[in-house]
Design a protein around this motif. Structure first.
Motif, PDB file in Angstrom:
ATOM      1  N   UNK A 483     -18.935  -1.569 -28.453  1.00  0.00           N
ATOM      2  CA  UNK A 483     -18.326  -2.727 -27.999  1.00  0.00           C
ATOM      3  C   UNK A 483     -17.655  -2.759 -26.737  1.00  0.00           C
ATOM      4  N   UNK A 484     -17.335  -3.610 -26.128  1.00  0.00           N
ATOM      5  CA  UNK A 484     -16.479  -3.690 -24.776  1.00  0.00           C
ATOM      6  C   UNK A 484     -15.245  -3.082 -25.073  1.00  0.00           C
ATOM      7  N   UNK A 485     -14.570  -3.735 -26.099  1.00  0.00           N
ATOM      8  CA  UNK A 485     -13.262  -3.373 -26.529  1.00  0.00           C
ATOM      9  C   UNK A 485     -13.134  -1.835 -26.721  1.00  0.00           C
ATOM     10  N   UNK A 486     -14.075  -1.009 -27.635  1.00  0.00           N
ATOM     11  CA  UNK A 486     -14.171   0.104 -28.066  1.00  0.00           C
ATOM     12  C   UNK A 486     -14.276   0.963 -26.676  1.00  0.00           C
ATOM     13  N   UNK A 487     -15.073   0.249 -26.019  1.00  0.00           N
ATOM     14  CA  UNK A 487     -15.414   0.943 -24.363  1.00  0.00           C
ATOM     15  C   UNK A 487     -14.051   1.450 -23.684  1.00  0.00           C
ATOM     16  N   UNK A 488     -13.309   0.341 -23.524  1.00  0.00           N
ATOM     17  CA  UNK A 488     -12.367   0.556 -22.653  1.00  0.00           C
ATOM     18  C   UNK A 488     -11.026   1.137 -23.627  1.00  0.00           C
ATOM     19  N   UNK A 489     -11.103   1.331 -24.832  1.00  0.00           N
ATOM     20  CA  UNK A 489     -10.047   1.737 -25.588  1.00  0.00           C
ATOM     21  C   UNK A 489     -10.317   3.320 -25.510  1.00  0.00           C
ATOM     22  N   UNK A 490     -11.352   3.691 -26.108  1.00  0.00           N
ATOM     23  CA  UNK A 490     -11.500   5.207 -26.022  1.00  0.00           C
ATOM     24  C   UNK A 490     -13.065   5.594 -25.719  1.00  0.00           C
ATOM     25  N   UNK A 491     -13.856   4.673 -25.445  1.00  0.00           N
ATOM     26  CA  UNK A 491     -15.314   5.229 -25.609  1.00  0.00           C
ATOM     27  C   UNK A 491     -15.691   5.665 -24.014  1.00  0.00           C
ATOM     28  N   UNK A 492     -14.959   5.242 -23.287  1.00  0.00           N
ATOM     29  CA  UNK A 492     -15.390   5.592 -21.637  1.00  0.00           C
ATOM     30  C   UNK A 492     -15.482   7.290 -21.430  1.00  0.00           C
ATOM     31  N   UNK A 493     -14.348   7.636 -21.924  1.00  0.00           N
ATOM     32  CA  UNK A 493     -14.113   9.227 -22.131  1.00  0.00           C
ATOM     33  C   UNK A 493     -14.863   9.738 -23.311  1.00  0.00           C
ATOM     34  N   UNK A 494     -14.323   9.549 -24.415  1.00  0.00           N
ATOM     35  CA  UNK A 494     -14.871  10.082 -25.620  1.00  0.00           C
ATOM     36  C   UNK A 494     -16.418   9.939 -25.965  1.00  0.00           C
ATOM     37  N   UNK A 495     -16.988   8.931 -25.553  1.00  0.00           N
ATOM     38  CA  UNK A 495     -18.104   8.679 -25.648  1.00  0.00           C
ATOM     39  C   UNK A 495     -19.156   9.004 -24.542  1.00  0.00           C
ATOM     40  N   UNK A 496     -18.978   8.059 -23.463  1.00  0.00           N
ATOM     41  CA  UNK A 496     -19.822   8.169 -22.349  1.00  0.00           C
ATOM     42  C   UNK A 496     -19.487   9.525 -21.805  1.00  0.00           C
ATOM     43  N   UNK A 497     -18.425   9.829 -21.363  1.00  0.00           N
ATOM     44  CA  UNK A 497     -18.064  11.051 -20.590  1.00  0.00           C
ATOM     45  C   UNK A 497     -18.569  12.274 -21.449  1.00  0.00           C
ATOM     46  N   UNK A 498     -18.594  12.321 -22.625  1.00  0.00           N
ATOM     47  CA  UNK A 498     -18.893  13.408 -23.323  1.00  0.00           C
ATOM     48  C   UNK A 498     -20.289  13.355 -23.285  1.00  0.00           C
ATOM     49  N   UNK A 499     -21.258  12.436 -23.542  1.00  0.00           N
ATOM     50  CA  UNK A 499     -22.548  12.438 -23.515  1.00  0.00           C
ATOM     51  C   UNK A 499     -23.024  12.886 -22.174  1.00  0.00           C
ATOM     52  N   UNK A 500     -22.427  12.310 -21.043  1.00  0.00           N
ATOM     53  CA  UNK A 500     -22.870  12.928 -19.733  1.00  0.00           C
ATOM     54  C   UNK A 500     -22.832  14.240 -19.499  1.00  0.00           C
ATOM     55  N   UNK A 501     -21.544  14.901 -19.811  1.00  0.00           N
ATOM     56  CA  UNK A 501     -21.246  16.064 -19.734  1.00  0.00           C
ATOM     57  C   UNK A 501     -22.245  16.997 -20.426  1.00  0.00           C
ATOM     58  N   UNK A 502     -22.520  16.612 -21.731  1.00  0.00           N
ATOM     59  CA  UNK A 502     -23.484  17.426 -22.754  1.00  0.00           C
ATOM     60  C   UNK A 502     -24.883  17.344 -22.376  1.00  0.00           C
ATOM     61  N   UNK A 503     -25.213  16.449 -21.339  1.00  0.00           N
ATOM     62  CA  UNK A 503     -26.693  15.867 -21.253  1.00  0.00           C
ATOM     63  C   UNK A 503     -27.245  15.492 -22.530  1.00  0.00           C
ATOM     64  N   UNK A 504     -26.393  14.575 -23.472  1.00  0.00           N
ATOM     65  CA  UNK A 504     -27.125  13.887 -24.580  1.00  0.00           C
ATOM     66  C   UNK A 504     -28.088  13.137 -24.239  1.00  0.00           C
ATOM     67  N   UNK A 505     -29.191  13.099 -24.871  1.00  0.00           N
ATOM     68  CA  UNK A 505     -30.208  12.535 -24.504  1.00  0.00           C
ATOM     69  C   UNK A 505     -30.495  11.123 -25.006  1.00  0.00           C
ATOM     70  N   UNK A 506     -29.586  10.689 -25.927  1.00  0.00           N
ATOM     71  CA  UNK A 506     -29.783   9.423 -26.669  1.00  0.00           C
ATOM     72  C   UNK A 506     -29.574   7.820 -25.915  1.00  0.00           C
TER      73      UNK A 506
END
Length: 717
Positions: A483-506
């Protein structure tokens, strides 16, 4: 916008000394903060403490008048870190957030804060979300206090006690240079009552004063060798100071007879439940007076050994009333008695009286206390574990077999429902996928009719929870929702940034409903509303692109089920490496209704034209397939039995709860189900042209109806 406004109620915060304050727990806490000279307040919303943040936001004018700084924190960690102001300056600060999940997030900052210690009073107001009304994993706040040596207050659930606990918390914090957690349970947050108010007090030192007169105390910084010094201070200075303060100020309370050979030890938050059980047993008056010895722990950590031993002196047995698992207090008291060489029998959890885990409901409390007093007090009590003149309890286990479960679901018109309908349609084409959920309304997709989602690891951690499921050679990709709440809380770095850095294909779907909706509709960075003192309208898609995501799609109308299905298909079949991010945006329907209904009502009163859209199902066309319900799940979409003897199956029908979102029709169209859905526009205060057309339509419809009726009569004859 929050789910409710407290603009009217916050005016009570201006009450002065000698006036009676009436309201609920969260308002009383706010008033107590102002009476005790708080200098700054921060926090992150989360039940049962969300409304405290809403009250503070609506009281911004009063806070400004007193020179109190208030802000909505980005997360609980941010809130806890805010208390660093009280490390170097004698400024009282308070932060608030949701119990264990909030303390999990805040634990890093809280541990460092507790290590260096504080100069100004530091109060952490935690909403203890435990029991049947809870929405999270069942854990307790107690171990966080023990781990970092932060004192834990658990006051009796009435307004005078809660208000007193705020002042006691600040004073205890300053006396022992230690942060204090004030734990308020679900019922305490919303309990109604009254107390005698005091004048509001401006902080002795404001944040402006601190900025203009900066100070620095190097030995409060958590670095060697000072960190070793901090540990010794906790044991040799702060803990003894706290225990002395607790005894001198009488923070814990005793009630009842002093010479009885039995007694009950309880958390302050359990007081009302214990007294109610004693009342049902005829052992307590309406006002709570009782002869049964009670040791009420308004401070549950630290335990004051000498005080407890004084209460236990001469008692052959004690019943420990402690809610939640593990039994930290009970185990500590067993150890204290053993070290003191006392032979007092302790009864508490397990096979003795109370269940090892779970909420201490009224019946559980009654059964345990009645059994204990019958065995140890020799009291003549009602038999069969129930109060006199009360019917036997129903067979709840048998009831559960008959009454179906009623899991939480999306609201009527929720813009998140079509996202999961589209996901189901994609899975029909491409097969099942591993799908991860996140904290928020969208987690309801794990229930029927969607049955989507395998895990939920934390706020903003949905995409992070599928990090290991990353194999470009695999024939299918993972899907993660956030969700947008989770995105701004923790998700931008821990989820999106992590996926970009590790080339997660999901594939990652960010559900943007304009608010932190699940916690009460508070604004976040991407909210479309404008708010004084806050910067909003920061697009999620731009933030995602800012950390390096290349495949990003923005959907501005989630009710377009077909469009969502096609975008999901593209994401799951794209040849491009890296995360595929879909930002699916539509306003939370609850907040939209709260915003639009007053405007529409005012427009109708002014005589202006107002259009309302509703949807229906043509029962003559509906085949009774019910696929629309299986792919929608809207509470307003139900079943209707027809009078036609040739049609046995009930047909779909839409009740008056419909808000006109159109999802049911969109689903039917995208899934190529049937053409039985229709749209009806309800016009209030129509114009002359619309009135004329209405007259024409009524005339033609009436003629056709009379003609059909005549033909039926002719056929029957």
């Amino acid at each position: 916008m929050a789910e409710r406004s407290f603009k009217k109620e916050v005016e009570h915060l201006r009450l002065g000394a000698g006036e009676t304050f009436r309201g609920e727990g969260i308002l009383a806490i706010t008033k107590a903060l102002l009476e005790n000279g708080v200098g700054y307040v921060a926090g992150y919303q989360g039940a049962p403490i969300s409304h405290l943040m809403d009250v503070l936001a609506d009281a911004d004018e009063i806070l400004s008048e007193l020179g109190v700084h208030f802000e909505n924190s980005a997360s609980e960690a941010t809130a806890a870190a805010t208390l660093a102001t009280s490390v170097h300056y004698p400024i009282r600060g308070a932060v608030t957030f949701k119990s264990t999940v909030g303390l999990n997030v805040a634990s890093d900052a809280l541990a460092n804060l507790a290590s260096g210690g504080v100069k100004g009073g530091a109060l952490i107001i935690v909403g203890e979300d435990y029991g049947e009304g809870s929405s999270i994993m069942q854990e307790r706040s107690h171990p966080f206090a023990m781990k970092s040596q932060v004192w834990l207050l658990d006051p009796r659930p009435n307004l005078p006690s809660i208000v007193k606990a705020v002042g006691d918390g600040f004073a205890l914090s300053e006396a022992s240079n230690t942060p204090v957690i004030l734990q308020v349970r679900i019922r305490s947050c919303h309990v109604l009552g009254e107390f005698l108010a005091k004048d509001n007090v401006a902080p002795g030192m404001s944040v402006r004063d601190a900025l203009e007169n900066p100070t620095r105390t190097p030995d409060r910084i958590v670095l060697p060798p000072f960190s070793y010094q901090h540990e010794q201070e906790k044991v040799t200075q702060r803990a003894p100071a706290a225990q002395n303060f607790i005894v001198e100020r009488g923070l814990n309370e005793t009630f009842g007879a002093t010479d009885a050979p039995f007694g009950i030890v309880l958390q302050g938050g359990m007081y009302n439940g214990v007294i109610r059980a004693l009342q049902r047993l005829g052992l307590a008056a309406v006002n709570g007076e009782t002869d049964v010895p009670l040791y009420v722990m308004n401070v549950t950590y630290p335990i004051v050994d000498e005080e407890f031993l004084r209460f236990a002196r001469g008692k052959e047995s004690l019943l420990i009333v402690e809610e939640g698992h593990p039994a930290y207090i009970e185990e500590a008291m067993r150890a204290i008695l053993h070290k003191a060489g006392r032979g007092t029998v302790i009864e508490g959890k397990g096979e003795e009286r109370f269940p090892e885990a779970g909420e201490l409901t009224g019946q559980v409390m009654y059964d345990a206390i009645a059994g204990y007093l019958r065995d140890h007090a020799g009291a003549e009590l009602p038999d069969q574990g129930r109060a006199p003149n009360r019917p036997e309890m129903p067979d709840l286990k048998g009831l559960a077999e008959v009454v179906p479960m009623r899991p939480p679901s999306f609201c009527v018109g929720c813009p998140e429902r079509p996202i999961f309908a589209a996901t189901k349609l994609v899975e029909q084409e491409l097969g099942p996928h591993h799908i991860a959920g996140d904290i928020g309304c969208h987690l309801f997709s794990t229930n029927a009719p969607f049955d989507i989602g395998a895990t939920t690891m934390g706020y903003g951690l949905g995409p992070a929870s599928v990090s290991a499921l990353n194999d470009p050679a695999a024939k299918r990709r993972s899907i993660a929702f956030m969700g947008d709440g989770g995105f701004w809380h923790n998700g931008l770095n821990s989820s999106i940034g992590n996926a970009v850095y590790n080339e997660n294909d999901g594939t990652i779907v960010i559900v943007d409903n304009y608010y932190s909706a699940a916690t009460g509709g508070q604004d976040v960075l991407s909210s479309r509303a404008t708010r004084k003192g806050r910067v909003t309208n920061n697009p999620i898609a731009r933030a995602v692109q800012g950390v390096g995501a290349k495949w990003v799609r923005q959907i501005d109308r989630t009710y377009d089920v077909g469009g969502l299905r096609d975008t999901l298909r593209d994401a799951l079949t794209s040849k491009k490496r890296g995360p595929k991010v879909i930002v699916a945006s539509s306003e939370c329907m609850l907040n939209r209704q709260r915003r639009e209904k007053p405007l529409a009502k005012a427009a109708v009163a002014r005589g202006e034209r107002v259009l309302r859209t509703r949807f229906g199902v043509d029962e003559d066309v509906c085949t009774g397939d019910h696929a629309c319900i299986r792919l929608s799940g809207c509470p307003s979409l139900s079943l209707k039995t027809l009078d036609d003897p040739l049609r046995d199956d009930p047909v779909a029908t839409i009740d008056t709860g419909c808000v006109g979102c159109g999802n049911c029709g969109e689903v039917a169209d995208a899934a190529v189900l049937c053409p039985s859905f229709y749209q009806a526009d309800l016009v209030q205060n129509p114009g002359g042209w619309e009135r004329w057309w209405d007259s024409v339509r009524r005339h033609i419809s009436g003629w056709l109806q009379r003609r059909r009726a005549a033909r039926r009569l002719e056929f029957r004859s």
